[in-house]
Scaffold this active site. Sequence first.
Site, PDB file in Angstrom:
ATOM      1  N   GLU A   1     -18.204   6.752  -2.518  1.00  0.00           N
ATOM      2  CA  GLU A   1     -16.976   7.550  -2.423  1.00  0.00           C
ATOM      3  C   GLU A   1     -16.997   8.683  -3.439  1.00  0.00           C
ATOM      4  O   GLU A   1     -16.623   9.809  -3.136  1.00  0.00           O
ATOM      5  CB  GLU A   1     -15.766   6.634  -2.684  1.00  0.00           C
ATOM      6  CG  GLU A   1     -14.422   7.311  -2.584  1.00  0.00           C
ATOM      7  CD  GLU A   1     -13.284   6.331  -2.822  1.00  0.00           C
ATOM      8  OE1 GLU A   1     -13.203   5.756  -3.938  1.00  0.00           O
ATOM      9  OE2 GLU A   1     -12.466   6.145  -1.910  1.00  0.00           O
TER      10      GLU A   1
ATOM     11  N   TRP B   1       0.858  -1.202   0.000  1.00  0.00           N
ATOM     12  CA  TRP B   1       0.000   0.000   0.000  1.00  0.00           C
ATOM     13  C   TRP B   1       0.880   1.233   0.000  1.00  0.00           C
ATOM     14  O   TRP B   1       2.084   1.141   0.220  1.00  0.00           O
ATOM     15  CB  TRP B   1      -0.949  -0.024   1.218  1.00  0.00           C
ATOM     16  CG  TRP B   1      -2.156   0.845   1.006  1.00  0.00           C
ATOM     17  CD1 TRP B   1      -2.400   2.075   1.549  1.00  0.00           C
ATOM     18  CD2 TRP B   1      -3.279   0.559   0.162  1.00  0.00           C
ATOM     19  NE1 TRP B   1      -3.599   2.577   1.092  1.00  0.00           N
ATOM     20  CE2 TRP B   1      -4.159   1.667   0.229  1.00  0.00           C
ATOM     21  CE3 TRP B   1      -3.630  -0.500  -0.667  1.00  0.00           C
ATOM     22  CZ2 TRP B   1      -5.360   1.739  -0.472  1.00  0.00           C
ATOM     23  CZ3 TRP B   1      -4.832  -0.424  -1.376  1.00  0.00           C
ATOM     24  CH2 TRP B   1      -5.678   0.676  -1.262  1.00  0.00           C
TER      25      TRP B   1
ATOM     26  N   GLU C   1      -3.182   9.321  -1.122  1.00  0.00           N
ATOM     27  CA  GLU C   1      -2.178   8.271  -1.186  1.00  0.00           C
ATOM     28  C   GLU C   1      -1.348   8.403  -2.452  1.00  0.00           C
ATOM     29  O   GLU C   1      -1.039   7.424  -3.116  1.00  0.00           O
ATOM     30  CB  GLU C   1      -2.869   6.894  -1.078  1.00  0.00           C
ATOM     31  CG  GLU C   1      -4.059   6.963  -0.134  1.00  0.00           C
ATOM     32  CD  GLU C   1      -4.496   5.672   0.499  1.00  0.00           C
ATOM     33  OE1 GLU C   1      -5.076   4.859  -0.212  1.00  0.00           O
ATOM     34  OE2 GLU C   1      -4.271   5.497   1.706  1.00  0.00           O
TER      35      GLU C   1
ATOM     36  N   ASP D   1      -0.116  11.791   0.290  1.00  0.00           N
ATOM     37  CA  ASP D   1      -1.140  12.744   0.748  1.00  0.00           C
ATOM     38  C   ASP D   1      -2.455  12.034   1.111  1.00  0.00           C
ATOM     39  O   ASP D   1      -2.493  10.802   1.211  1.00  0.00           O
ATOM     40  CB  ASP D   1      -1.358  13.825  -0.318  1.00  0.00           C
ATOM     41  CG  ASP D   1      -1.954  13.279  -1.617  1.00  0.00           C
ATOM     42  OD1 ASP D   1      -2.178  12.043  -1.720  1.00  0.00           O
ATOM     43  OD2 ASP D   1      -2.202  14.083  -2.527  1.00  0.00           O
TER      44      ASP D   1
HETATM   45  C1  BGC Z   1      -8.534   7.517  -0.614  1.00  0.00           C
HETATM   46  C2  BGC Z   1      -8.091   7.749   0.806  1.00  0.00           C
HETATM   47  C3  BGC Z   1      -8.920   6.943   1.774  1.00  0.00           C
HETATM   48  C4  BGC Z   1      -9.019   5.491   1.359  1.00  0.00           C
HETATM   49  C5  BGC Z   1     -10.028   4.724   2.199  1.00  0.00           C
HETATM   50  C6  BGC Z   1      -8.531   6.027  -0.901  1.00  0.00           C
HETATM   51  O1  BGC Z   1      -8.932   5.828  -2.215  1.00  0.00           O
HETATM   52  O2  BGC Z   1      -7.644   8.168  -1.513  1.00  0.00           O
HETATM   53  O3  BGC Z   1      -8.231   9.109   1.138  1.00  0.00           O
HETATM   54  O4  BGC Z   1      -8.358   7.037   3.040  1.00  0.00           O
HETATM   55  O5  BGC Z   1      -9.412   5.401   0.018  1.00  0.00           O
HETATM   56  O6  BGC Z   1     -11.279   5.315   2.156  1.00  0.00           O
END
Ligand code: BGC
Length: 368
Positions: free
Chosen positions: A326, A117, A170, A167
């Site tokens: 999301e 990750w 990620e 960030d």
């Molecule tokens: C996002 C992160 C988030 C993670 C879990 C990722 O795709 O970029 O901000 O913490 O998903 O929700």
Amino acid sequence: MTPAEPSSARALLENSRSLIRSLQTAEGAYPASPTFSAYKGFCWFRDGAFIADGMSAAGDVASVDAFFSWCARVVRQYRDDIVSAVDGAAAGTPLPDARMLPARFTFDGGRDGGDEWWDFQLDGFGTWLWALDAHGARHGADLSPYADAVALTVDYLVSSWKRPCFDWWEEHDEQIHVSTLGCVGAGLEAASRMGVLDEGRAALAATTAATIRDYVLTHGAIDGHLVKWVGSTAVDASLTALIAPLGFIPADHPVARTTVEAVEAELAVDGGVHRFAADTFYGGGQWPLLSCFAGLARAALGDNEGAAAYLAWAMATATESLDLPEQVDRHLLAPERRQEWIDKWGEVATPLLWSHAMVLRLAKELER
Ligand code: BGC
């Protein structure tokens, strides 16, 4: 979902609370999403801290206490790594990124369940401190049981806040991200006022937070607004969080309004907010949780009408079964890149607990 009707808005808020409560694990962790392939089985400090803040605002004290106890246990579990990071930084031999704390944890606090990750991210460790303090202030919770974990987190952040890392999204571990700095600074400032640290550490947390704020305003702003990373001229929607709910940049500071306006000009379309202009993840759609952050910043600027419009937009992304995703594909920045993510990880994460929590949080803000 017709959020204009109060009854459907109420149903969505109730569903959000009960969904988060029902998915919280026996250990106290908040899973990012119960079904999405890449998130299932993991808890992030970033998502979790904002979920806790939403649940705290909604009055779910027991759930939030259980989450913070989980955070404290995880931090203790990594005590040796934290001590190595602190010692390495002091000796001028910082640990390699791979040995810094991970961003997502299995529910027992484990590192990664075997998967690779984009792990080195500092923001969540600041955000949990900030959310813990906010919860304490809101409900008069006794924070003394967290003292050792708060101290460890403070030491880790004080030693390492200047390091580039991944960030919120990620990405770009070669950069120093302004939103990350804001989360770290807000967390250190919060820790300094909790009343659980020894005097020296509390003072160090406060002065480091002040140094970070100066750094952000000097190196993390261009043309009067905050920028995505030091040296960039672009914005990132996560920057609005620094104004609210984190309050790291006071709403009456001139940079606050200019940042919100810059994010809106570059990233908001009809109330839906993109992460950043170059986003291609699932085609670069609009994130309801980011509309809620923009709404919280608008409310902090005194614009409740603007805030309510963001809330309505975010609520209207709910599915028929009242799940919040999301992101949605109503306005894609890179439509040609959507399918490759569906092929890799499946449909967009739905429900995403962080989205539910942000809707709760903004709705509560507007009730006040
Ligand atoms: C996002 C992160 C988030 C993670 C879990 C990722 O795709 O970029 O901000 O913490 O998903 O929700």
